[in-house]
Structure formats: structure tokens, C-alpha cells
Design an enzyme around this catalytic site. Sequence first.
Site, mmCIF file in Angstrom:
data_model
loop_
_atom_site.group_PDB
_atom_site.id
_atom_site.type_symbol
_atom_site.label_atom_id
_atom_site.label_comp_id
_atom_site.label_asym_id
_atom_site.label_seq_id
_atom_site.Cartn_x
_atom_site.Cartn_y
_atom_site.Cartn_z
ATOM 1 N N GLU A 285 15.881 75.677 29.188
ATOM 2 C CA GLU A 285 16.205 77.003 29.720
ATOM 3 C C GLU A 285 17.358 77.643 28.939
ATOM 4 O O GLU A 285 17.468 78.868 28.866
ATOM 5 C CB GLU A 285 16.594 76.877 31.204
ATOM 6 C CG GLU A 285 15.946 77.938 32.081
ATOM 7 C CD GLU A 285 16.130 77.678 33.560
ATOM 8 O OE1 GLU A 285 15.110 77.506 34.246
ATOM 9 O OE2 GLU A 285 17.278 77.641 34.038
ATOM 10 N N HIS A 306 3.139 52.618 25.617
ATOM 11 C CA HIS A 306 1.732 52.259 25.822
ATOM 12 C C HIS A 306 0.872 53.486 26.105
ATOM 13 O O HIS A 306 -0.280 53.356 26.512
ATOM 14 C CB HIS A 306 1.627 51.231 26.949
ATOM 15 C CG HIS A 306 2.317 49.946 26.607
ATOM 16 N ND1 HIS A 306 1.649 48.796 26.214
ATOM 17 C CD2 HIS A 306 3.647 49.632 26.551
ATOM 18 C CE1 HIS A 306 2.525 47.839 25.951
ATOM 19 N NE2 HIS A 306 3.751 48.320 26.149
ATOM 20 N N LYS A 420 7.022 85.012 38.022
ATOM 21 C CA LYS A 420 7.366 85.448 39.386
ATOM 22 C C LYS A 420 6.820 86.842 39.652
ATOM 23 O O LYS A 420 6.238 87.103 40.703
ATOM 24 C CB LYS A 420 8.890 85.470 39.572
ATOM 25 C CG LYS A 420 9.537 84.108 39.627
ATOM 26 C CD LYS A 420 11.021 84.261 39.959
ATOM 27 C CE LYS A 420 11.769 82.972 39.727
ATOM 28 N NZ LYS A 420 13.210 83.146 39.783
HETATM 29 O O1 PA5 Z 1 18.972 77.283 36.232
HETATM 30 C C1 PA5 Z 1 18.569 78.189 36.938
HETATM 31 O O2 PA5 Z 1 19.158 79.255 37.017
HETATM 32 C C2 PA5 Z 1 17.309 78.027 37.752
HETATM 33 O O3 PA5 Z 1 16.713 76.800 37.570
HETATM 34 C C3 PA5 Z 1 17.622 78.169 39.221
HETATM 35 O O4 PA5 Z 1 18.523 77.161 39.585
HETATM 36 C C4 PA5 Z 1 16.366 78.074 40.053
HETATM 37 O O5 PA5 Z 1 15.465 79.061 39.650
HETATM 38 C C5 PA5 Z 1 16.676 78.249 41.530
HETATM 39 O O6 PA5 Z 1 17.305 79.476 41.762
HETATM 40 P P1 PA5 Z 1 18.067 79.723 43.129
HETATM 41 O O7 PA5 Z 1 19.177 78.740 43.224
HETATM 42 O O8 PA5 Z 1 18.553 81.132 43.050
HETATM 43 O O9 PA5 Z 1 17.045 79.531 44.226
#
Ligand code: PA5
Length: 444
Positions: A285, A306, A420
Site C-alpha cells: 500500500e 513443496h 469501493k
Molecule cells: O492502511 C490503511 O489505511 C487501510 O488498510 C485501512 O486501515 C483500512 O482500509 C481500514 O480503514 P478504517 O480503519 O478507516 O476502517
Amino acid sequence: MTIRLDDRFVRPFLSDYELKKTEADVEKAIKTLRTRTGAGAEMLGWLDLPEAYDKEEFARIKAAAAKIRSECDVFIVIGIGGSYLGSRAVIEFLKSPRHNLLGDGPRIFFSGCNISDSDLDELTEICRGKNVCINVISKSGTTTEPAISFRYFRAMIEEKYGKDGARDHIFVTTDKCRGTLKKFSDEAGYETFVVPDAVGGRFSVLTAVGLLPIAVAGIDIDELMGGARDAMKELDTDGIADNPAYNYALIRNTLYRQGKAAEILVGYAPYLLMLNEWWKQLYGESEGKDGKGLYPSSVIFSTDLHSLGQFIQSGERMMFETVLNIEKSDSDAKVPFDAANVDGLNFVAGTSLAEINNTALNATVLAHVDGGVPNVILNLKDRSAHSLGYLIYFFELACAVSGYTLGVNPFDQPGVEAYKKNMFALLGKPGYEDMADALRARLK
Ligand code: PA5
């Protein structure tokens, strides 16, 4: 040092010229990070967190965890991505992937990290007749997956204990004041903990996001923070040479510039599986944007030797491996002697499994290097909370420096929105009508 980077099996793949060229960019990246002048600088709350964390909240986390441990049979952690991967990784690393069968404190389950109906049904069944507490973790408070799960378990808890009783069973970790979940929780009277504004989800394991579930598992969170604090101090060096985090950033960026497309994080025990998952989110990310980035992948050896071993040994030469070696074993299990010797293994009877696993690591590193796969080895001292806290900070720091070296903002995640928006449009969310028809036409 708690972490030592061994570059003997990657060095033959790197020329001095290439390293020097990347080094100049890593130096710039370090400066950008340390002077807080780069993209996403408002999200650097994790950088001094091991010292600057909220001590009053830390004490409340411990008190809530003690209460949950003494009163609950089942503890459900509701969250997705950065709101659950860190705590799960730490619990499995320090306790076990089978922590729920070891009988220390409540059984801990994770929900809201998928939209699977059967997963929700199974958890409901597990909760039947049990004393249940939940911790919903969502910075935004509106993420679909955990929001659905929270609706579900909140209703279950209110039915079990009534609206008033629910206050002793629902714990909320969310944005300090802006989000809807905070307002809702305050009105309902739930105890709340904070996801700091300046800490993104994937960097949040050492905030209440990770610490409450980790403390409920009976883990010493002082020791975990202490390890991170030592890393914070020891890894704040002027140069790259003696700094394993900066070196890791240098090596992986040099390999990327050579054309490597993927990095595989390699562990040699099942308790490392969720740490791999946490690492994949952190690096994936943070770096995967603007058409750039190493694809983060992971394996657990010898298990995956394996299955994926063949590809790594001699498939497409697109990857390098980063091997996380836990130096000190916490077991003295040995291979038993067998008079029948059916398997011909008596030559290792009496040898510890730790030694055999370590031999598997050495043998695999040499084989993969011979197959053209560079191997970086990260030696972590042991499997303690201190070492893990150190490792978490190490990976976060190296990730930030890597991202800046790559030329991206390591602290945003604009790409996560695409699915989303489509999902909301297809589900008929008000405001998304225009998109919906076009999407449906494409699915016909
Ligand atoms: O790293 C990030 O920003 C994401 O993985 C969020 O943690 C994830 O989408 C969850 O978001 P939220 O805490 O707003 O529900």
C-alpha cells in the site's frame, strides 16, 4: 543490534556503480523523511510514536485488557487492513497461530476483514452461550466490511446484555473526534480509544489499534513498545552503512532498478505467516502507486518449498527474497531415534529441529542464489516482544525511506477507493447512480 542485515547473498548481484547511484537517492529520501518535508509529511506520527505515545490512554488500554481477560470467553476484533493485520501478526508471532487452543485468556477471533457469510455464521456459532466482548476498530468508522460486522455483533451483544449491559462489552477504537463512530460511541457510552490523525492504518499497530487486542492476548505491551523505542533511537543514524533499515531500503531499491518486479518475504515457521501479511500491506500500500513498486509476496518455508519452490528455483527470474531468520529458538525438540529407521533418518536422530530448520534455510538460500535469486537475510535476535517491537519499527522506517527513494508518497492509498466506488454504485448507494448503469453494462 536486535536486527542484523546479512548481504553476502545479495552482494554478488549488485555492482558498486549501481549501489552508489541508488545510495544518493536513499540519502535524499532519509533527509526528506527526517526533515518532514516530503509528500504525506502530515502522516509521520509513527516516527516518534514509541516515545511520544499517549501514556494515559496506554494505561486505559491495559485496564480494559485486564477486564476483558477476566470477564470474557470470546473476544472479537472487528477491523480490516491496517485495523487488524498488525494485532493479528503480533499475537500469532508471540503466542501462536493456535493461541486460541492454548487456554491463556479469552479466545480471540477477527471479523470484519471479509464479507464472507459463512465466516460470520461460524463466529456467531462460536459465541453461542459464551461471554463475548468486541473491539471495533475503524479510523473512518464507515468502512463497509467492519461496519457490517459491527452491526451484527452489536445487535448480538445488545440482545445478550441489553443496551446498558452492552457498554461493558463493546470497545471502540476510532478517529479522535471527526468520525461518525466516535460520536455514536460517546452517545452509546462505549469506552473509546484513538487512532491518531497522523498515523495511517498500516503504520498503526503500536497505537490502540494494535495494542488493545495484543494486551488482551496477554502480551507485555511495555516490552513491545520498548523494542520499538530502541529501534527508534538506534536506527536514527547519520549514514546508511551501519543502519540495517537504510541498507534494506538501499538494496531493495537497487534490485528494483535492475528490473526485479517482486520481493518475497520468507519465514521458516507458521507463526510468521500473519507477520508476512502485515508486511505485504505495509509495503504494497505504501509503494504500489504511480505505476511503480515491487510486488510484495510471501512464503513460509519449508512448507512452500513443496509448492512454490520450483518456481522460485527456476521459473521467471523476476524476484528476490528477503529471509527473516529468527536466530534463537524457544524449543529443544529433537528428532527421535527409530530402531526401524524406515525413513533412513537416523543420521539426524538427536538433532534439534531448530538446527534442521536452520540447515534448510542455509541450503535454500544457496540453492536459490545459484538459481539467480538474490537473497537478503534479516537476522532477528529472538522471538520476544522486545525484538518484535524493534522489527515493526525497522520495517516501517525502511518502508518510508524506500517509498521516498522510489519517488512516491508512501503514506496515501488512493487506489483502494476504486473497488469501493464500483461496489457502492452496484449496490445502489445514493449518489452513485451515474456510475451504476455504465458498470452494469460492462458486466453484461
Ligand atoms: O492502511 C490503511 O489505511 C487501510 O488498510 C485501512 O486501515 C483500512 O482500509 C481500514 O480503514 P478504517 O480503519 O478507516 O476502517
